[in-house]
Design a protein around this motif. Structure first.
Motif, mmCIF file in Angstrom:
data_model
loop_
_atom_site.group_PDB
_atom_site.id
_atom_site.type_symbol
_atom_site.label_atom_id
_atom_site.label_comp_id
_atom_site.label_asym_id
_atom_site.label_seq_id
_atom_site.Cartn_x
_atom_site.Cartn_y
_atom_site.Cartn_z
ATOM 1 N N ILE A 54 0.809 -1.217 0.000
ATOM 2 C CA ILE A 54 0.000 0.000 0.000
ATOM 3 C C ILE A 54 0.843 1.268 0.000
ATOM 4 O O ILE A 54 0.281 2.365 -0.041
ATOM 5 C CB ILE A 54 -0.999 0.021 1.176
ATOM 6 C CG1 ILE A 54 -0.297 0.254 2.512
ATOM 7 C CG2 ILE A 54 -1.825 -1.249 1.195
ATOM 8 C CD1 ILE A 54 -1.272 0.558 3.637
ATOM 9 N N TYR A 93 0.078 0.059 -4.554
ATOM 10 C CA TYR A 93 -0.368 1.451 -4.446
ATOM 11 C C TYR A 93 0.869 2.328 -4.603
ATOM 12 O O TYR A 93 1.688 2.427 -3.692
ATOM 13 C CB TYR A 93 -1.045 1.689 -3.099
ATOM 14 C CG TYR A 93 -2.423 1.083 -3.016
ATOM 15 C CD1 TYR A 93 -3.567 1.878 -3.115
ATOM 16 C CD2 TYR A 93 -2.594 -0.288 -2.863
ATOM 17 C CE1 TYR A 93 -4.835 1.326 -3.061
ATOM 18 C CE2 TYR A 93 -3.861 -0.853 -2.795
ATOM 19 C CZ TYR A 93 -4.981 -0.047 -2.892
ATOM 20 O OH TYR A 93 -6.245 -0.602 -2.837
ATOM 21 N N SER A 95 2.901 5.334 -4.360
ATOM 22 C CA SER A 95 2.776 6.520 -3.520
ATOM 23 C C SER A 95 3.466 7.709 -4.173
ATOM 24 O O SER A 95 4.636 7.647 -4.534
ATOM 25 C CB SER A 95 3.351 6.257 -2.127
ATOM 26 O OG SER A 95 4.694 5.845 -2.197
ATOM 27 N N ARG A 133 -2.717 1.029 -8.259
ATOM 28 C CA ARG A 133 -3.538 2.117 -7.745
ATOM 29 C C ARG A 133 -2.585 3.251 -7.351
ATOM 30 O O ARG A 133 -1.373 3.059 -7.286
ATOM 31 C CB ARG A 133 -4.341 1.690 -6.508
ATOM 32 C CG ARG A 133 -4.940 0.266 -6.573
ATOM 33 C CD ARG A 133 -6.174 0.185 -7.418
ATOM 34 N NE ARG A 133 -6.675 -1.186 -7.550
ATOM 35 C CZ ARG A 133 -7.599 -1.733 -6.745
ATOM 36 N NH1 ARG A 133 -8.081 -1.028 -5.715
ATOM 37 N NH2 ARG A 133 -8.029 -2.961 -6.943
ATOM 38 N N HIS A 135 -1.538 6.070 -4.401
ATOM 39 C CA HIS A 135 -1.600 6.508 -3.000
ATOM 40 C C HIS A 135 -1.102 7.948 -2.970
ATOM 41 O O HIS A 135 0.081 8.208 -3.151
ATOM 42 C CB HIS A 135 -0.710 5.576 -2.168
ATOM 43 C CG HIS A 135 -0.473 6.020 -0.761
ATOM 44 N ND1 HIS A 135 0.221 5.239 0.135
ATOM 45 C CD2 HIS A 135 -0.809 7.139 -0.075
ATOM 46 C CE1 HIS A 135 0.310 5.860 1.294
ATOM 47 N NE2 HIS A 135 -0.307 7.027 1.189
ATOM 48 N N GLY A 159 -6.564 5.551 -5.162
ATOM 49 C CA GLY A 159 -7.068 4.498 -4.282
ATOM 50 C C GLY A 159 -6.837 4.716 -2.802
ATOM 51 O O GLY A 159 -7.408 4.000 -1.977
ATOM 52 N N MET A 338 -7.298 -1.871 3.238
ATOM 53 C CA MET A 338 -7.771 -1.180 2.045
ATOM 54 C C MET A 338 -9.191 -1.562 1.649
ATOM 55 O O MET A 338 -9.724 -1.061 0.661
ATOM 56 C CB MET A 338 -6.829 -1.482 0.867
ATOM 57 C CG MET A 338 -5.383 -1.082 1.113
ATOM 58 S SD MET A 338 -5.200 0.629 1.624
ATOM 59 C CE MET A 338 -5.870 1.452 0.200
#
Length: 377
Positions: A54, A93, A95, A133, A135, A159, A338
């Motif tokens: 994530i 994710y 970032s 996705r 972040h 996301g 998530m």
């Protein structure tokens, strides 16, 4: 498309099954004890769920591999994606920082849009193998956050949002000596340093509370998770909870981590923290939280391979966690954080995101990767 993987040690939420795993139409269709006469022989290797990361800064590094050198953003996304797949990360994710002061070229407004355009273009063209996705890491004291974030927030891959404050003297950067040393090397006088510290403190006072409310409102409107980054105190956690934060990302003290758990937040620590034996910033070691019995998850931060190593280290001699609990820290825990109830565990009906792993001479080697039932590595 269907596939059967047999002669494997399959890590399920309830324990390890020695047998076969079948996939059909993109999902896991069956897990059975005993080997199948059909299918691909995994030679006794482990099968674990696809890893869910994530928070990784890895995409930016491929976009700007050296200072002042920007790479083609689609090419950067392809290389980044290949690295993720090679270490078992099937959901990532990416970032990207919005409003970071003193940041590099990749974090300027025009470059952020170019990088995001490249990522979306690569996804739309089917060039990437992992599920990507975005972040958005939102620097709460920033003067530009409220202007920069809205058009970025509208991008389809958005996301996750996180609230950050990298002001020296607190949170991740409680120890200001590294900044003072760096600034002195830049030629700043003691008066210059004092003025810079005062300016940054003033920026916090001017923007922080307002921007936290602003980001939280966007996240809640989009029904997306909201994380708080580098919390140091119980007060930080209580403030985060007041904004609807559900993920405490990289808390820097045990007190903050414990407060986050008390508020029902998922605590996510950095994989390099565990593998290196501590935080490079001198913050609470992830190992201390594990040894205190806290159930946490991990994100790669700046080393994507660290997640795979975390899972097998936690199942090793030092910590001795059951394999299913160790693997859950990099699969199930981030999936729950998530709200991804379609992946993160090897269970019939979940996505066929599967990683074949072997241990060899102290190293963990990925020998096969399937995403939504299709072999991609």
């Amino acid at each position: 498309m269907s596939a059967i993987l047999t002669n494997a040690r399959i890590v399920t939420p309830d324990g390890v099954v020695s047998g076969a795993l079948a996939m059909a139409d993109g999902v896991i269709s069956a897990i059975d004890e005993g080997n199948s006469a059909l299918g691909f022989d995994c030679e006794g290797d482990w099968l674990i769920p696809g890893i869910i990361d994530i928070h990784t800064d890895n995409l930016e590094r491929h976009y700007f591999p050296r200072p002042g050198i920007d790479w083609n953003p689609v090419s950067a996304a392809i290389v980044h994606d290949g690295l993720c797949i090679s270490v078992g990360v099937t959901t990532v994710y990416d970032s990207l920082s919005v409003g970071s002061f003193g940041a590099g070229e990749s974090r300027k407004a025009d470059n952020l849009h170019r990088l995001v355009d490249g990522l979306h273009g690569a996804v739309a063209a089917g060039m990437l193998k992992a599920d990507h996705r975005i972040h958005w890491r939102c620097e709460a004291p920033s003067d530009v956050l409220a202007d920069w974030l809205p058009p970025l927030a509208e991008r389809p891959l958005t996301g996750l949002y996180s609230l950050m404050d990298h002001t020296p003297g607190q949170r991740q950067y409680r120890n200001t000596s590294r900044f003072f040393t760096m600034w002195r090397k830049e030629g700043l006088s003691e008066d210059d340093i004092a003025a810079r510290m005062a300016e940054r403190a003033e920026r916090v006072a001017r923007n922080d509370a307002r921007n936290r409310r602003f980001v939280a409102a966007i996240a809640h409107e989009q029904k997306l998770p909201l994380a708080s980054h580098d919390d140091e105190t119980v007060a930080h956690i209580e403030d985060a909870a007041s904004h609807g934060v559900t993920i405490a990302e990289f808390p820097v003290t045990a007190e903050a981590a414990e407060a986050a758990r008390a508020h029902g937040m998922c605590v996510i620590m950095g994989g390099p923290n565990l593998i290196r034996g501590g935080s490079y910033s001198g913050n609470v070691p992830a190992s201390a939280l594990i040894e205190a019995g806290m159930h946490i998850g991990f994100a790669s931060d700046y080393v994507p391979r660290s997640l795979l190593e975390c899972a097998f280290a936690l199942a090793g001699e030092r910590w001795g966690l059951p394999m299913e609990q160790a693997v859950d820290t990099v699969t199930g825990a981030p999936a729950r954080a998530m709200g991804l109830d379609d992946r993160g565990a090897l269970v019939p009906g979940r996505r066929g995101d599967v990683v074949r792993v072997r241990q060899h001479q102290g190293q963990v080697i990925v020998r096969g990767v399937w995403v939504a039932g299709e072999r991609v590595g």
